[in-house]
Write a protein that holds these residues in place. Sequence first.
Motif, mmCIF file in Angstrom:
data_model
loop_
_atom_site.group_PDB
_atom_site.id
_atom_site.type_symbol
_atom_site.label_atom_id
_atom_site.label_comp_id
_atom_site.label_asym_id
_atom_site.label_seq_id
_atom_site.Cartn_x
_atom_site.Cartn_y
_atom_site.Cartn_z
ATOM 1 N N TRP A 8 9.885 -0.691 0.548
ATOM 2 C CA TRP A 8 10.286 -1.698 1.530
ATOM 3 C C TRP A 8 11.802 -1.834 1.616
ATOM 4 C CZ3 TRP A 8 8.487 -3.371 5.681
ATOM 5 C CH2 TRP A 8 8.806 -4.608 6.235
ATOM 6 N N THR A 9 12.482 -1.790 0.481
ATOM 7 C CA THR A 9 13.946 -1.904 0.471
ATOM 8 C C THR A 9 14.589 -0.744 1.227
ATOM 9 O OG1 THR A 9 13.863 -3.007 -1.688
ATOM 10 C CG2 THR A 9 15.987 -2.099 -1.010
ATOM 11 N N LEU A 10 14.132 0.457 0.952
ATOM 12 C CA LEU A 10 14.709 1.640 1.596
ATOM 13 C C LEU A 10 14.302 1.729 3.062
ATOM 14 C CD1 LEU A 10 14.145 4.091 -1.382
ATOM 15 C CD2 LEU A 10 16.279 2.961 -0.709
ATOM 16 N N ASP A 11 13.112 1.246 3.374
ATOM 17 C CA ASP A 11 12.668 1.131 4.760
ATOM 18 C C ASP A 11 13.641 0.248 5.527
ATOM 19 O OD1 ASP A 11 11.277 0.832 7.130
ATOM 20 O OD2 ASP A 11 9.374 0.347 6.201
ATOM 21 N N ALA A 12 14.015 -0.873 4.926
ATOM 22 C CA ALA A 12 14.942 -1.809 5.558
ATOM 23 C C ALA A 12 16.292 -1.154 5.843
ATOM 24 C CB ALA A 12 15.139 -3.035 4.667
ATOM 25 N N ALA A 40 -5.909 -4.010 3.582
ATOM 26 C CA ALA A 40 -4.725 -3.298 4.073
ATOM 27 C C ALA A 40 -4.723 -3.198 5.594
ATOM 28 C CB ALA A 40 -4.662 -1.900 3.453
ATOM 29 N N THR A 41 -5.881 -2.919 6.167
ATOM 30 C CA THR A 41 -5.978 -2.834 7.625
ATOM 31 C C THR A 41 -5.651 -4.173 8.268
ATOM 32 O OG1 THR A 41 -7.695 -1.138 7.465
ATOM 33 C CG2 THR A 41 -7.496 -2.289 9.562
ATOM 34 N N ALA A 42 -6.260 -5.232 7.754
ATOM 35 C CA ALA A 42 -6.055 -6.568 8.323
ATOM 36 C C ALA A 42 -4.600 -7.006 8.200
ATOM 37 C CB ALA A 42 -6.974 -7.567 7.634
ATOM 38 N N ALA A 43 -4.052 -6.886 6.994
ATOM 39 C CA ALA A 43 -2.671 -7.304 6.777
ATOM 40 C C ALA A 43 -1.705 -6.487 7.620
ATOM 41 C CB ALA A 43 -2.318 -7.194 5.298
ATOM 42 N N TYR A 103 4.713 -0.822 -12.411
ATOM 43 C CA TYR A 103 5.005 0.425 -11.697
ATOM 44 C C TYR A 103 4.549 0.329 -10.234
ATOM 45 C CZ TYR A 103 6.222 3.088 -15.922
ATOM 46 O OH TYR A 103 6.846 3.569 -17.056
ATOM 47 N N ALA A 104 3.358 -0.213 -10.021
ATOM 48 C CA ALA A 104 2.843 -0.354 -8.660
ATOM 49 C C ALA A 104 3.737 -1.270 -7.840
ATOM 50 C CB ALA A 104 1.410 -0.897 -8.692
ATOM 51 N N TYR A 105 4.165 -2.352 -8.459
ATOM 52 C CA TYR A 105 5.037 -3.298 -7.751
ATOM 53 C C TYR A 105 6.378 -2.657 -7.399
ATOM 54 C CZ TYR A 105 7.634 -7.472 -6.527
ATOM 55 O OH TYR A 105 8.393 -8.377 -5.856
ATOM 56 N N VAL A 106 6.972 -1.967 -8.358
ATOM 57 C CA VAL A 106 8.277 -1.320 -8.116
ATOM 58 C C VAL A 106 8.170 -0.289 -6.996
ATOM 59 C CG1 VAL A 106 10.012 0.212 -9.131
ATOM 60 C CG2 VAL A 106 9.171 -1.755 -10.427
ATOM 61 N N ALA A 107 7.060 0.432 -6.944
ATOM 62 C CA ALA A 107 6.873 1.424 -5.881
ATOM 63 C C ALA A 107 6.903 0.763 -4.510
ATOM 64 C CB ALA A 107 5.544 2.153 -6.076
ATOM 65 N N ALA A 108 6.176 -0.350 -4.359
ATOM 66 C CA ALA A 108 6.174 -1.064 -3.086
ATOM 67 C C ALA A 108 7.554 -1.637 -2.783
ATOM 68 C CB ALA A 108 5.133 -2.180 -3.121
ATOM 69 N N TRP A 109 8.215 -2.142 -3.811
ATOM 70 C CA TRP A 109 9.542 -2.729 -3.653
ATOM 71 C C TRP A 109 10.553 -1.681 -3.163
ATOM 72 C CZ3 TRP A 109 14.516 -2.229 -5.453
ATOM 73 C CH2 TRP A 109 15.358 -3.329 -5.314
ATOM 74 N N GLY A 162 6.128 1.300 10.045
ATOM 75 C CA GLY A 162 4.954 0.441 10.082
ATOM 76 C C GLY A 162 3.934 0.817 9.032
ATOM 77 N N ALA A 163 3.831 2.101 8.742
ATOM 78 C CA ALA A 163 2.846 2.580 7.769
ATOM 79 C C ALA A 163 3.173 2.134 6.355
ATOM 80 C CB ALA A 163 2.763 4.106 7.834
ATOM 81 N N GLU A 164 4.444 1.917 6.054
ATOM 82 C CA GLU A 164 4.833 1.564 4.688
ATOM 83 C C GLU A 164 4.323 0.194 4.278
ATOM 84 O OE1 GLU A 164 6.773 -0.028 1.329
ATOM 85 O OE2 GLU A 164 6.911 -0.893 3.344
ATOM 86 N N TRP A 165 4.390 -0.784 5.169
ATOM 87 C CA TRP A 165 4.138 -2.169 4.766
ATOM 88 C C TRP A 165 2.704 -2.433 4.296
ATOM 89 C CZ3 TRP A 165 1.430 -6.601 5.481
ATOM 90 C CH2 TRP A 165 1.980 -7.760 4.917
ATOM 91 N N PRO A 166 1.660 -2.083 5.060
ATOM 92 C CA PRO A 166 0.307 -2.420 4.591
ATOM 93 C C PRO A 166 -0.073 -1.733 3.280
ATOM 94 C CG PRO A 166 0.193 -0.969 6.508
ATOM 95 C CD PRO A 166 1.612 -1.423 6.377
ATOM 96 N N ALA A 167 0.315 -0.467 3.130
ATOM 97 C CA ALA A 167 0.010 0.240 1.884
ATOM 98 C C ALA A 167 0.786 -0.362 0.721
ATOM 99 C CB ALA A 167 0.340 1.725 2.036
ATOM 100 N N GLY A 168 2.073 -0.635 0.943
ATOM 101 C CA GLY A 168 2.903 -1.199 -0.114
ATOM 102 C C GLY A 168 2.511 -2.619 -0.484
ATOM 103 N N ALA A 169 2.228 -3.442 0.520
ATOM 104 C CA ALA A 169 1.865 -4.835 0.253
ATOM 105 C C ALA A 169 0.546 -4.921 -0.501
ATOM 106 C CB ALA A 169 1.782 -5.610 1.567
ATOM 107 N N ALA A 170 -0.449 -4.141 -0.070
ATOM 108 C CA ALA A 170 -1.747 -4.148 -0.754
ATOM 109 C C ALA A 170 -1.609 -3.639 -2.189
ATOM 110 C CB ALA A 170 -2.753 -3.298 0.021
ATOM 111 N N LEU A 171 -0.839 -2.573 -2.362
ATOM 112 C CA LEU A 171 -0.626 -2.008 -3.692
ATOM 113 C C LEU A 171 0.011 -3.034 -4.625
ATOM 114 C CD1 LEU A 171 -0.539 0.519 -5.591
ATOM 115 C CD2 LEU A 171 1.738 0.983 -4.644
ATOM 116 N N ALA A 172 1.079 -3.690 -4.160
ATOM 117 C CA ALA A 172 1.810 -4.638 -5.000
ATOM 118 C C ALA A 172 1.015 -5.900 -5.283
ATOM 119 C CB ALA A 172 3.140 -4.986 -4.339
#
Length: 429
Positions: free
Chosen positions: A33-37, A356-359, A24-30, A127-137
Motif C-alpha cells: 500500500w505504501t509503495l502503491d501510494a 476480499a471481493t466485497a471490500a 509478516y503478512a501485515y508488513v507485506a500489505a503495508w 486497485g488490485a493491491e488493496w483488497p488482497a492486501g487488506a484481507a491478508l493484513a
Amino acid sequence: MSAPAASSPASVPWWKEPTRDQWYAYVAAWLGWTLDAFDFTIFLLIMLPISKEFGVPITEVTFVFTITLWLRLAGATASGWLADRMGRKKPLMISILWYSVCNFIAGFSPTFAFLFFFRALLGIGMGAEWPAGAALAMESWPARSRGFMSGFLQGSWGIGFALSSVAYGFLYDSIGWRGLLWIGIVPALAVVWIRFYVKEPPVWAENKHKQTTEKQEVKLPLFTIFKPKYLFNTLTGVVWMAAAFCVYYSIWALFSTYLQKEMQWTPLMVATPLFWANIVVLFGSMLWGAVSDKYGRRAAIAAPAIIAIFVTPLYLYTQNPTIVILGFILQGLFGGSIYGQNPSYLTERFPTEVRATAAGFVYHQGAIWGGLVAPVISYFAVERGMGFALPMMVATIASLVVVVISILLSPETRGKQFTADIEVFKAAD
C-alpha cells in the motif's frame, strides 16, 4: 454481525500477541500500500509540467488521473475474486508488479496518448493491491488491536505520498517528471520478499477447505453481497466510500496544482505542506485507530469528519503561506485521517468467503466518484474562472457531510472475530 469478542489478557502487550507469520503478512500489505501510494501520487505533483510538455490543457491531464481511478474498480473486483478463490498472497504480488511496471513504462512516453494509456493501466494494478492486501493484513491480525493497525496500514498511504513529495521537491529539477516515474519500478522488489516469507491467513485457508469439502463454494461473491441480508450493509458502505473518495481528492488532487498555478510556489515550497500533512495523516490514522478499538469504528470515522468541515476554510481562504501550510497540515489530522478504518471496517462487515471481493468492490466503486473530482474542480477553477480554492472547499465540505450520514447509518463491528465458518449459506435470505 458477531458480538464483540473478549479482549486479550491485559498481561500480554498488544504488539506481542501477533505471531511472526502475522507480522509478516501485515508488513507485506503495508509495503504494497505504501509503495502503491508513491507510484500513484507522484502523478498529482507533475500534472502541470506534463501539461506544458505535451501542450494539452490541465483539465485534459486530470482525465488521466480520472481513468486511472476508474480502472481501479476493475482491478479491485478481479483481485478480490481471485483472493477469495485462490488466496490473498498471489493477487497481492501480481498487483505490485503490475503498477510498478506500468509507472516505469509511462516515464518513456513519446506522446500524451502513450502516457495516458500506461497510467490508466496502472489503475488496474493499483486497485488490485488493496483488497488482497487488506484481507491478508486484517485476517492475520488479532481483533484487540485491529483498528489501530488498520489505521497504520491505511495511513501508510500518507507515507507514500510524503515520499513522492520529497522526491518531487528534491529531484524534479535534476531528473524531471520522467525520472520521477522511473523511480516507480522500485516497489517490484517487494514481491521477492512476499514470495518467500508470507503465508496465507489460516482463517481463509480453513474456510476455503470447508467450502470445497462441504460443496458449498461461493463462486460469485460479488452477487452475494447484493442479496437481501447484506444489501443495506453494502449500500451504506458504497455511499460511505463514494463520499470518502470525493473528500480525499477534493483535498489532495489539485492542491499542488493550485499552489503552482495560482500561488506561484516553487517545487520545494509545494512539497512542504504535502510532506508534513501526509506524515500527520499516518499519526492521525493511528490515533483514530486507537479510538476505534475503544469506542467503535463509527466514532473513529464520524468524529474527525465533523471536525474537518471546520478546518477546510483555514487553508483555502488565505494567501498567507504560513497559514496555508499550518491549515493544510491540520487537515491531515482530521479530513486526511478518516480513512484509517477502511481496512478493518470493510473487512469486518462481510463474511470470510466473500470478504476480499466485497471490500475491494465497495472501496473502489468510490474511485469512480473520486475520479470525477479533479476534472469538475478544474473545470470550475479554469474554464469558469473561479480559481481552485472555492471549488475545492465546497466539494470537501459537502462530501464530508455525506460521510458522516452514511457512517451513522452503518453497523458497528468493533471486536468482530473472523471465523472459518461458511456464513453465506447459514440463513435463508
